[in-house]
Enzyme design. Structure first.
Site, PDB file in Angstrom:
ATOM      1  N   GLU A  43      -2.742 -10.320  -9.176  1.00 50.63           N
ATOM      2  CA  GLU A  43      -4.030 -11.008  -8.595  1.00 50.63           C
ATOM      3  C   GLU A  43      -5.315 -10.101  -8.794  1.00 50.63           C
ATOM      4  OE1 GLU A  43      -4.219 -11.489  -4.006  1.00 50.63           O
ATOM      5  OE2 GLU A  43      -6.339 -12.827  -4.760  1.00 50.63           O
ATOM      6  N   ARG A 267      10.445  -1.552  -4.107  1.00 54.70           N
ATOM      7  CA  ARG A 267       8.801  -1.880  -4.500  1.00 54.70           C
ATOM      8  C   ARG A 267       8.516  -0.228  -5.094  1.00 54.70           C
ATOM      9  NH1 ARG A 267       4.447  -5.615  -3.002  1.00 54.70           N
ATOM     10  NH2 ARG A 267       3.244  -3.870  -2.766  1.00 54.70           N
ATOM     11  N   LYS A 277      -3.670  -2.765  -1.674  1.00 54.26           N
ATOM     12  CA  LYS A 277      -5.436  -2.894  -2.274  1.00 54.26           C
ATOM     13  C   LYS A 277      -6.012  -3.100  -1.257  1.00 54.26           C
ATOM     14  CE  LYS A 277      -3.343  -5.929  -5.695  1.00 54.26           C
ATOM     15  NZ  LYS A 277      -3.893  -6.842  -6.861  1.00 54.26           N
TER      16      LYS A 277
HETATM   17  P1  ATP Z   1      -1.570  -6.627  -2.481  1.00 54.33           P
HETATM   18  O1  ATP Z   1      -2.017  -5.219  -1.879  1.00 54.33           O
HETATM   19  O2  ATP Z   1      -2.553  -7.265  -1.846  1.00 54.33           O
HETATM   20  O3  ATP Z   1      -0.344  -7.452  -1.593  1.00 54.33           O
HETATM   21  P2  ATP Z   1      -0.212  -6.487  -4.259  1.00 54.33           P
HETATM   22  O4  ATP Z   1      -0.042  -5.131  -5.117  1.00 54.33           O
HETATM   23  O5  ATP Z   1       1.536  -7.091  -4.035  1.00 54.33           O
HETATM   24  O6  ATP Z   1      -1.113  -6.859  -3.519  1.00 54.33           O
HETATM   25  P3  ATP Z   1      -0.360  -8.544  -6.835  1.00 54.33           P
HETATM   26  O7  ATP Z   1      -1.869  -8.480  -8.037  1.00 54.33           O
HETATM   27  O8  ATP Z   1      -0.007  -9.006  -6.284  1.00 54.33           O
HETATM   28  O9  ATP Z   1      -1.016  -7.231  -6.402  1.00 54.33           O
HETATM   29  O10 ATP Z   1       0.734  -7.276  -7.617  1.00 54.33           O
HETATM   30  C1  ATP Z   1       0.891  -7.889  -9.102  1.00 54.33           C
HETATM   31  C2  ATP Z   1       2.506  -7.438  -9.195  1.00 54.33           C
HETATM   32  O11 ATP Z   1       2.979  -5.914  -9.112  1.00 54.33           O
HETATM   33  C3  ATP Z   1       3.510  -8.537  -8.350  1.00 54.33           C
HETATM   34  O12 ATP Z   1       4.825  -9.149  -8.874  1.00 54.33           O
HETATM   35  C4  ATP Z   1       3.922  -7.042  -7.464  1.00 54.33           C
HETATM   36  O13 ATP Z   1       5.566  -7.422  -7.754  1.00 54.33           O
HETATM   37  C5  ATP Z   1       3.999  -6.123  -8.429  1.00 54.33           C
HETATM   38  N1  ATP Z   1       3.947  -4.752  -7.386  1.00 54.33           N
HETATM   39  C6  ATP Z   1       3.553  -4.967  -6.971  1.00 54.33           C
HETATM   40  N2  ATP Z   1       2.726  -3.650  -5.850  1.00 54.33           N
HETATM   41  C7  ATP Z   1       4.064  -3.284  -5.670  1.00 54.33           C
HETATM   42  C8  ATP Z   1       4.598  -2.152  -5.953  1.00 54.33           C
HETATM   43  N3  ATP Z   1       4.418  -1.238  -5.416  1.00 54.33           N
HETATM   44  N4  ATP Z   1       5.832  -1.467  -6.872  1.00 54.33           N
HETATM   45  C9  ATP Z   1       6.218  -2.300  -7.212  1.00 54.33           C
HETATM   46  N5  ATP Z   1       6.093  -3.706  -8.035  1.00 54.33           N
HETATM   47  C10 ATP Z   1       4.301  -4.076  -6.619  1.00 54.33           C
HETATM   48 MG    MG Z   2       1.474  -8.536  -2.717  1.00 53.52          MG
END
Ligand code: ATP
Ligand code: MG
Length: 574
Positions: A43, A267, A277
């Site tokens: 996003e 994650r 974020k």
């Molecule tokens: P927020 O902090 O707002 O929840 P987000 O970090 O999940 O946001 P996105 O833009 O939705 O942000 O993430 C894009 C992709 O990155 C998603 O498919 C998510 O699964 C992956 N992702 C985000 N954070 C992690 C993490 N810490 N480890 C592995 N994958 C991640």
């Molecule tokens: Mg997310």
């Protein structure tokens, strides 16, 4: 905690259940002869961080392994929080990590199709317009232990739903006055299946579609169908989306469209680090860091500015593999991978961070000479360079003690040490200022020890780095430490705040460092090991005549201690 072998970063093929899944699907021709298609769906509401790096390496990396393709898709369904700045930075960061997408897509490209499908779902009796307020919808939703309640608007006729939905789109209704919901099951044990909202009214300007729409699809309605439109075969994302998967499948089944399938993995998280974020944005907005690319930030632009390399991050992600259990990794593990990479690639240089002047009394005044120094002892191909030596040099303030404690082997009155690649010197006397601080150390040198060894085989216990005073270039040095002082930054007392755990000493700026002259030509992409001090790189704030270097990491590898394994590549910390 991980359990791997750290002797070499790529020694251990990580277990990765996603690889096995894809291999199985290729073998059974689950998708016929179609290529493996993945996507990375950020996003655009912030900068990418080290957690995203894992998702990127997994989606792009596995597709590459299987001869497949990866799309970059911006999940831009939330016009209020999304900006072009983020769209640009995300592309930049993915390329920096070393990946290139097949197609650049936006969920907003599919707004028309998603709308058509919403109409189709209304017509098949699978969606309805609800007039309940947001609060009431939440209340009616029930809890994990209680079923939800059906909205009084749930049984509107198809005609009424169609009429209202079209008018929602035409802008007849105020923000928040109505939503479109999927008609699934208010008693489902999965809360995501209790008639989730598909569309909300929002009179907001979108970064790409402008004012064309005043209804916007919810992420959960857009996501699975976007995958389907792109014929994504393996939709890989982090575990928090696992409960949403039945909903994605439900939409795809009702619509009878390409059956993308989602797989969730753990994650990536680190101690002393936050990856939300929203919280990272708050750090930036409140000026607690200098920006998204502050070298203390866990963002990719932050760690890049700090001197981290894409190679190290890719190696770490490969090492960790993928599982279905979230684990907080020690930040020292990331640092270990980075040191390992830097130790191999970094050019050695001499820099004195806290200078103390040394005068070599028996070295002829006005004389200077060049000593030859290896650029990287780990890599003979990196060659050698000439470093000027003269009668006055700088050493680290900490490398001299007038009254040495026991086992202090560095310079002190009467003690002989080696100046790296140059000569043996012995301290003879000091000069002090009015406050009693040593401002100069006077030494004598042994001309026979040129190159750093004495022909009579005399041993010294310490080798020190130095910079010729006359040739030294001045620089600003920024030392960084952990941004948070607790392993779990969210560990704060009730009534406290996450930011109470910020480390007040996470940045130290030294304005009077002295560097060997070759560093005047440093470029942003160059990586250095300042001998005995740490790994450094040039900061973008540097200007001609004003050098600024960031410390990426100190030399000492604390992960090695944690792991108590075989010795790591040679950081000399004496
Ligand atoms: P927020 O902090 O707002 O929840 P987000 O970090 O999940 O946001 P996105 O833009 O939705 O942000 O993430 C894009 C992709 O990155 C998603 O498919 C998510 O699964 C992956 N992702 C985000 N954070 C992690 C993490 N810490 N480890 C592995 N994958 C991640
Ligand atoms: Mg997310």
């Amino acid at each position: 905690m991980t359990n791997g072998n750290t002797e070499s970063n790529d020694a251990r093929p990580a277990s990765n259940f996603l690889r096995e899944q894809i291999a199985e699907d290729v073998r059974t021709k689950k998708y016929g002869d179609a290529v493996i298609q993945t996507r990375f769906p950020p996003e655009p509401n912030g900068y990418l961080h080290i957690g995203h790096a894992k998702a990127i390496c997994i989606s792009f990396g596995l597709a590459d392994e299987f001869g497949g393709k990866t799309n970059l898709r911006f999940d831009d369904t939330n016009p209020e929080k999304e900006e072009q700045e983020y769209v640009d930075s995300i592309q930049n960061d993915i390329r920096w990590l070393g990946f290139e997408w097949e197609k650049l897509c936006y969920a907003s490209d599919y707004f028309g199709q998603l709308y058509e499908w919403a109409i189709q779902l209304i017509k098949s009796g699978n969606a309805y317009v609800d007039d309940l307020t947001a609060d009431a919808i939440r209340e009616y939703r029930g809890t994990l232990t209680e079923p939800g309640k059906e909205s009084p608007y749930r049984n509107r006729t198809v005609e009424e739903n169609l009429d209202l939905f079209v008018r929602m789109k035409q802008g007849e209704f105020a923000d928040g006055s109505r939503v479109l919901r999927a008609k699934i099951d208010m008693a489902s044990p999965n809360l995501n299946m209790r008639d989730p909202v598909m569309y909300r009214i929002l009179h907001a300007t979108h970064h790409r579609t402008g004012d064309e729409w005043c209804i916007y699809p919810m992420y959960d309605y857009a996501h699975g169908q976007s995958d389907s439109i792109e014929h994504v075969t393996h939709s890989l994302c982090s575990l928090e989306f696992a409960d949403h998967q039945p909903l994605y499948c439900w939409f795809i089944e009702q619509l009878g469209i390409f059956p993308s399938h989602q797989y969730e993995f753990d994650r990536l998280n680190f101690t002393y680090t936050i990856l939300s974020k929203r919280k990272l944005l708050q750090l930036v907005r409140e000026g607690r860091v200098s920006g998204w690319d502050d070298p203390r930030m866990p963002t990719l632009c932050g760690i890049r500015r700090r001197g981290f390399t894409a190679e190290a991050i890719r190696a770490l992600v490969t090492f960790l593999g993928a599982s279905r259990t979230n684990v907080v990794q020690d930040i020292e593990l990331l640092e270990h991978f980075q040191r390992d990479d830097l130790n191999r690639r970094a050019s050695r240089a001499m820099a004195v961070l806290h200078p103390l002047k040394v005068v070599i009394d028996n070295y002829p005044e006005g004389q200077e000479e060049m000593v030859e120094v290896a650029n990287n002892p780990e890599d003979p191909a990196a060659g050698t360079r000439q470093v000027p030596f003269s009668r006055e040099i700088y050493i680290e303030r900490d490398d001299f003690r007038e009254a040495p404690p026991p086992k202090y082997y560095r310079l002190s009155p009467g003690k002989e040490v080696r100046l790296r690649n140059a000569y043996f010197v012995t301290a003879r006397s000091v000069v002090k200022d009015a406050a009693g601080n040593v401002t100069e150390v006077h030494c004598t040198y042994d001309p026979a020890s040129r190159g750093g060894n004495s022909p009579d085989g005399r041993k010294v216990k310490s080798t020190m780095h130095w910079v010729s005073a006359r040739h030294a270039i001045a620089a600003e040095i920024r030392l960084y430490d952990k941004l948070f002082s607790k392993p779990d930054p969210y560990d704060f007392p009730e009534g406290g705040d996450l930011f109470d755990n910020l480390n007040p000493d996470s940045r130290e700026i030294l304005l009077d460092a002295k560097l060997e002259p070759s560093l005047a030509h440093a470029k942003l992409e160059d990586r250095y090991q300042f001998e005995r001090v740490g790994y450094f790189c040039l900061d973008p704030d540097a200007k001609p005549g004003k050098l600024v270097f960031n410390r990426t990491l100190p030399l000492k590898d604390t992960w090695a201690k944690i792991e108590k394994k075989a010795p790591l590549h040679g950081a000399d910390v004496r």
